[in-house]
Design a protein around this motif. Structure first.
Motif, PDB file in Angstrom:
ATOM      1  N   GLU A   1       0.803  -1.222   0.000  1.00 26.88           N
ATOM      2  CA  GLU A   1       0.000   0.000   0.000  1.00 26.88           C
ATOM      3  C   GLU A   1       0.836   1.271   0.000  1.00 26.88           C
ATOM      4  OE1 GLU A   1      -3.136  -0.152  -0.567  1.00 26.88           O
ATOM      5  OE2 GLU A   1      -3.018  -2.339  -0.516  1.00 26.88           O
ATOM      6  N   LYS A   2       1.998   1.244   0.648  1.00 25.03           N
ATOM      7  CA  LYS A   2       2.796   2.460   0.767  1.00 25.03           C
ATOM      8  C   LYS A   2       3.817   2.625  -0.349  1.00 25.03           C
ATOM      9  CE  LYS A   2       2.438   2.836   5.803  1.00 25.03           C
ATOM     10  NZ  LYS A   2       3.201   2.924   7.080  1.00 25.03           N
ATOM     11  N   ARG A   3       4.179   1.542  -1.023  1.00 25.00           N
ATOM     12  CA  ARG A   3       5.245   1.633  -2.012  1.00 25.00           C
ATOM     13  C   ARG A   3       4.850   1.063  -3.373  1.00 25.00           C
ATOM     14  NH1 ARG A   3      10.807   2.162  -0.373  1.00 25.00           N
ATOM     15  NH2 ARG A   3      12.279   1.940  -2.083  1.00 25.00           N
ATOM     16  N   ILE A   4       4.398  -0.196  -3.385  1.00 22.75           N
ATOM     17  CA  ILE A   4       4.161  -0.871  -4.664  1.00 22.75           C
ATOM     18  C   ILE A   4       3.013  -0.236  -5.442  1.00 22.75           C
ATOM     19  CG2 ILE A   4       3.575  -3.039  -5.796  1.00 22.75           C
ATOM     20  CD1 ILE A   4       6.313  -3.118  -4.572  1.00 22.75           C
ATOM     21  N   ARG A   5       1.835  -0.170  -4.847  1.00 24.90           N
ATOM     22  CA  ARG A   5       0.666   0.358  -5.563  1.00 24.90           C
ATOM     23  C   ARG A   5       0.847   1.811  -6.004  1.00 24.90           C
ATOM     24  NH1 ARG A   5      -3.949  -2.716  -5.720  1.00 24.90           N
ATOM     25  NH2 ARG A   5      -4.094  -4.470  -4.251  1.00 24.90           N
ATOM     26  N   PRO A   6       1.282   2.719  -5.114  1.00 26.88           N
ATOM     27  CA  PRO A   6       1.460   4.113  -5.546  1.00 26.88           C
ATOM     28  C   PRO A   6       2.452   4.256  -6.698  1.00 26.88           C
ATOM     29  CG  PRO A   6       1.470   3.983  -3.159  1.00 26.88           C
ATOM     30  CD  PRO A   6       1.511   2.569  -3.659  1.00 26.88           C
ATOM     31  N   ARG A   7       3.557   3.548  -6.643  1.00 25.15           N
ATOM     32  CA  ARG A   7       4.560   3.677  -7.696  1.00 25.15           C
ATOM     33  C   ARG A   7       4.079   3.025  -8.993  1.00 25.15           C
ATOM     34  NH1 ARG A   7      10.593   3.584  -4.886  1.00 25.15           N
ATOM     35  NH2 ARG A   7      10.033   4.972  -3.171  1.00 25.15           N
ATOM     36  N   ASN A   8       3.312   1.956  -8.867  1.00 19.68           N
ATOM     37  CA  ASN A   8       2.757   1.332 -10.061  1.00 19.68           C
ATOM     38  C   ASN A   8       1.775   2.270 -10.756  1.00 19.68           C
ATOM     39  OD1 ASN A   8       2.287  -1.090 -11.791  1.00 19.68           O
ATOM     40  ND2 ASN A   8       0.215  -0.920 -10.955  1.00 19.68           N
ATOM     41  N   GLU A   9       0.984   2.987  -9.967  1.00 20.19           N
ATOM     42  CA  GLU A   9       0.032   3.941 -10.544  1.00 20.19           C
ATOM     43  C   GLU A   9       0.758   5.068 -11.272  1.00 20.19           C
ATOM     44  OE1 GLU A   9      -3.330   3.800 -10.726  1.00 20.19           O
ATOM     45  OE2 GLU A   9      -3.021   1.773  -9.976  1.00 20.19           O
ATOM     46  N   ILE A  10       1.831   5.568 -10.685  1.00 17.69           N
ATOM     47  CA  ILE A  10       2.613   6.625 -11.334  1.00 17.69           C
ATOM     48  C   ILE A  10       3.244   6.104 -12.626  1.00 17.69           C
ATOM     49  CG2 ILE A  10       4.751   7.964 -11.149  1.00 17.69           C
ATOM     50  CD1 ILE A  10       2.442   9.282  -9.789  1.00 17.69           C
ATOM     51  N   LEU A  11       3.786   4.899 -12.576  1.00 15.72           N
ATOM     52  CA  LEU A  11       4.412   4.317 -13.758  1.00 15.72           C
ATOM     53  C   LEU A  11       3.403   4.175 -14.893  1.00 15.72           C
ATOM     54  CD1 LEU A  11       7.048   3.158 -14.849  1.00 15.72           C
ATOM     55  CD2 LEU A  11       6.368   0.919 -13.958  1.00 15.72           C
ATOM     56  N   LYS A  12       2.212   3.697 -14.565  1.00 12.62           N
ATOM     57  CA  LYS A  12       1.159   3.581 -15.585  1.00 12.62           C
ATOM     58  C   LYS A  12       0.787   4.948 -16.144  1.00 12.62           C
ATOM     59  CE  LYS A  12      -2.207   1.462 -13.578  1.00 12.62           C
ATOM     60  NZ  LYS A  12      -3.499   0.791 -13.382  1.00 12.62           N
ATOM     61  N   PHE A  13       0.665   5.918 -15.250  1.00 11.01           N
ATOM     62  CA  PHE A  13       0.297   7.276 -15.661  1.00 11.01           C
ATOM     63  C   PHE A  13       1.324   7.851 -16.629  1.00 11.01           C
ATOM     64  CE2 PHE A  13       0.171  11.863 -15.249  1.00 11.01           C
ATOM     65  CZ  PHE A  13      -1.191  12.152 -15.195  1.00 11.01           C
ATOM     66  N   LEU A  14       2.603   7.709 -16.301  1.00 14.06           N
ATOM     67  CA  LEU A  14       3.665   8.251 -17.147  1.00 14.06           C
ATOM     68  C   LEU A  14       3.708   7.561 -18.508  1.00 14.06           C
ATOM     69  CD1 LEU A  14       6.540   8.627 -14.503  1.00 14.06           C
ATOM     70  CD2 LEU A  14       5.050  10.419 -15.415  1.00 14.06           C
ATOM     71  N   LYS A  15       3.499   6.260 -18.530  1.00 12.96           N
ATOM     72  CA  LYS A  15       3.515   5.526 -19.795  1.00 12.96           C
ATOM     73  C   LYS A  15       2.302   5.878 -20.654  1.00 12.96           C
ATOM     74  CE  LYS A  15       6.244   1.492 -18.334  1.00 12.96           C
ATOM     75  NZ  LYS A  15       6.250   0.031 -18.077  1.00 12.96           N
ATOM     76  N   GLU A  16       1.137   5.943 -20.062  1.00 12.71           N
ATOM     77  CA  GLU A  16      -0.080   6.253 -20.814  1.00 12.71           C
ATOM     78  C   GLU A  16      -0.043   7.649 -21.419  1.00 12.71           C
ATOM     79  OE1 GLU A  16      -3.134   5.673 -17.943  1.00 12.71           O
ATOM     80  OE2 GLU A  16      -3.044   3.460 -18.039  1.00 12.71           O
TER      81      GLU A  16
END
Length: 365
Positions: free
Chosen positions: A305-320
Motif C-alpha cells: 500500500e505504501k510503495r508498490i501500488r502508488p509507484r505502479n500507478e505513477i508508472l502507468k500514468f507516465l507511460k499512458e
C-alpha cells in the motif's frame, strides 16, 4: 505536575486503603475510584484492572511513591494509564525496594520517557530479578556488543530480550553458529537486527540449518544463510507449510519457492494474509509469473500500500501519457528510495502534468 494534580486523590485513597475498617471488597472499590479519578480509567477499565490486582497482595500498595517515581520519569497521565493497564502489578509493587532500582538501571542505559514506557509494557520487567536476570543480562550484552549505545538500541528494538537469562541462553547458540562457519561479526550483525533469533533452543536453530540446506538447497556460503536461519527459526513446521501452501495455490513450483527463499528468506516472514494479498496483486492484477517473482523476490517484501501500488500507478500514468519512452519495469522503479523516486518520476512532471504528483500523494495516503 502529576504529583500536585493528584495530591488530594492520593491522600484520600491512601487513608481509606490503610486506615479504613471496611472490608477488603470495599477497599477494592476505593482502588477502582482511584484509577478512575486520578488516572483517567473508565469504570469498566478500572474494574478489569482491579480484578487482576486483587488476586495479589494489596498491603504493599504505595501510591504516593509510585506516582512520585512516574513524575520524576517525566511521564504524563496517559503514559501512566498505559503502564498500569498492561502491568497492573505496578500498583502493588514495592517502589523503593523493587521498582526504583530497576528503573535506575534502565535510565543509566539511556532509556527515558516513552522508551521506558514501551520497555516496561512489552517486557516481563516486573517479574524478573534485578540481580538474577536484568543486571547479568545487560552486562552480557555489553560484552557481546561492545558499547552502551549498541545495547540500548537492541533493548529498545526488543524489550522482551531482558526477560531471558542471556548469559545462559545466548552462548550455546553463538557456539553452534561459529561451528557452522559463521564469524562472530556476522552473528552480532544479525543479532542487532533480529535480537530474538539467538534466544531459540540450539536444537531448534540446528533444525533450521538442516531445513535450509535440505528443503531449500541453500548453501552455507550464501550471504542469505544466516537470514534464512532467522526466518525458519521463527516458524514452526505447521506455519511454514501453510505459507508454502499459499505459494503453491498460486501455481508456484517447489523450484520457484526455493529460488525465492535463496534470494530473500524474509518473504516467508510475512503473514499468511500478507502473502495471499501480495500474490493476488502481482499475479492476478499485473499478470506476473512465479518464475519472475522468485527471481525478483524483493518485490514481495516492499509495502504493497505504501510503495508498490502508488509507484505502479505513477508508472502507468507516465507511460499512458508518453512522458517516458524507455521500457521501465516496476521492479526498477520500486528499488529507488523515496527521494530518488520523487526526483526521477514525479517532480520533473509536476508543472506539465500536476495530476501525476497529486495522484502519487493521494495513492500513498
Amino acid at each position: 505536575m502529576i504529583r500536585i494534580s493528584l495530591k488530594k486523590h492520593l491522600f484520600s485513597f491512601t487513608f481509606h486503603l490503610f486506615y479504613s475498617t471496611v472490608p477488603a471488597s470495599s477497599r477494592a472499590n476505593v482502588l477502582v475510584d482511584f484509577m478512575v479519578n486520578s488516572l483517567g480509567f473508565s469504570t469498566r477499565e478500572a474494574i478489569s484492572t482491579n480484578a487482576k490486582v486483587t488476586r495479589l497482595r494489596l498491603r504493599n500498595y504505595e501510591p504516593h511513591l509510585l506516582l512520585d517515581l512516574f513524575d520524576q520519569m517525566g511521564l504524563n497521565k496517559s503514559q501512566i494509564k498505559t503502564l498500569i493497564s498492561s502491568s497492573p502489578e505496578l500498583l502493588i509493587c514495592r517502589v523503593d525496594e523493587t521498582l526504583k532500582p530497576k528503573i535506575k538501571v534502565l535510565q543509566q542505559l539511556g532509556l527515558s520517557g516513552s522508551d521506558l514506557v514501551t520497555f516496561i509494557r512489552k517486557s516481563n520487567f516486573m517479574k524478573r530479578g534485578l540481580h538474577t536476570i536484568l543486571k547479568p543480562s545487560l552486562n552480557y550484552l555489553m560484552e557481546l556488543l561492545g558499547s552502551q549505545d549498541s545495547v540500548a538500541k537492541v533493548v529498545k528494538r526488543e524489550p522482551r530480550l531482558l526477560s531471558s537469562n542471556l548469559p545462559k541462553v545466548i552462548p550455546p547458540n553463538i557456539t553452534l553458529l561459529q561451528n557452522l562457519g559463521f564469524s562472530r561479526m556476522d552473528i552480532e550483525t544479525i543479532f542487532n537486527r533480529h535480537p530474538r533469533f539467538l534466544l531459540n533452543n540450539p536444537e531448534w536453530l540446528e533444525s533450521a540449518v538442516n531445513r535450509l540446506e535440505k528443503n531449500f538447497h541453500m548453501s552455507r556460503e550464501s550471504g542469505m544463510f544466516l537470514h534464512g536461519i532467522v526466518v525458519l527459526g521463527s516458524l514452526d513446521e505447521s506455519k511454514l507449510q501453510r505459507k508454502l501452501g499459499i505459494f503453491r495455490s498460486f501455481g508456484w513450483s517447489d523450484s520457484d519457492i526455493c529460488k525465492m527463499v535463496r534470494k530473500l528468506p524474509y518473504c516467508l516472514a510475512s503473514s499468511e494474509t500478507e502473502i495471499r494479498i501480495t500474490l493476488k496483486f502481482f499475479m492476478n492484477e499485473l499478470g506476473y509469473e512465479p518464475s519472475y517473482l522468485a527471481s525478483h523476490a524483493t518485490l514481495l517484501k516492499h509495502s504493497l500500500e505504501k510503495r508498490i501500488r502508488p509507484r505502479n500507478e505513477i508508472l502507468k500514468f507516465l507511460k499512458e501519457n508518453q512522458l517516458i519512452t524507455r521500457n521501465l519495469s516496476l521492479y526498477t522503479v520500486v528499488k529507488h528510495t523515496e527521494l530518488q523516486f520523487l526526483k526521477k518520476y514525479v517532480l520533473p512532471f509536476r508543472a506539465e502534468m500536476p495530476e501525476a504528483y497529486d495522484l502519487y500523494m493521494k495513492t500513498r495516503s
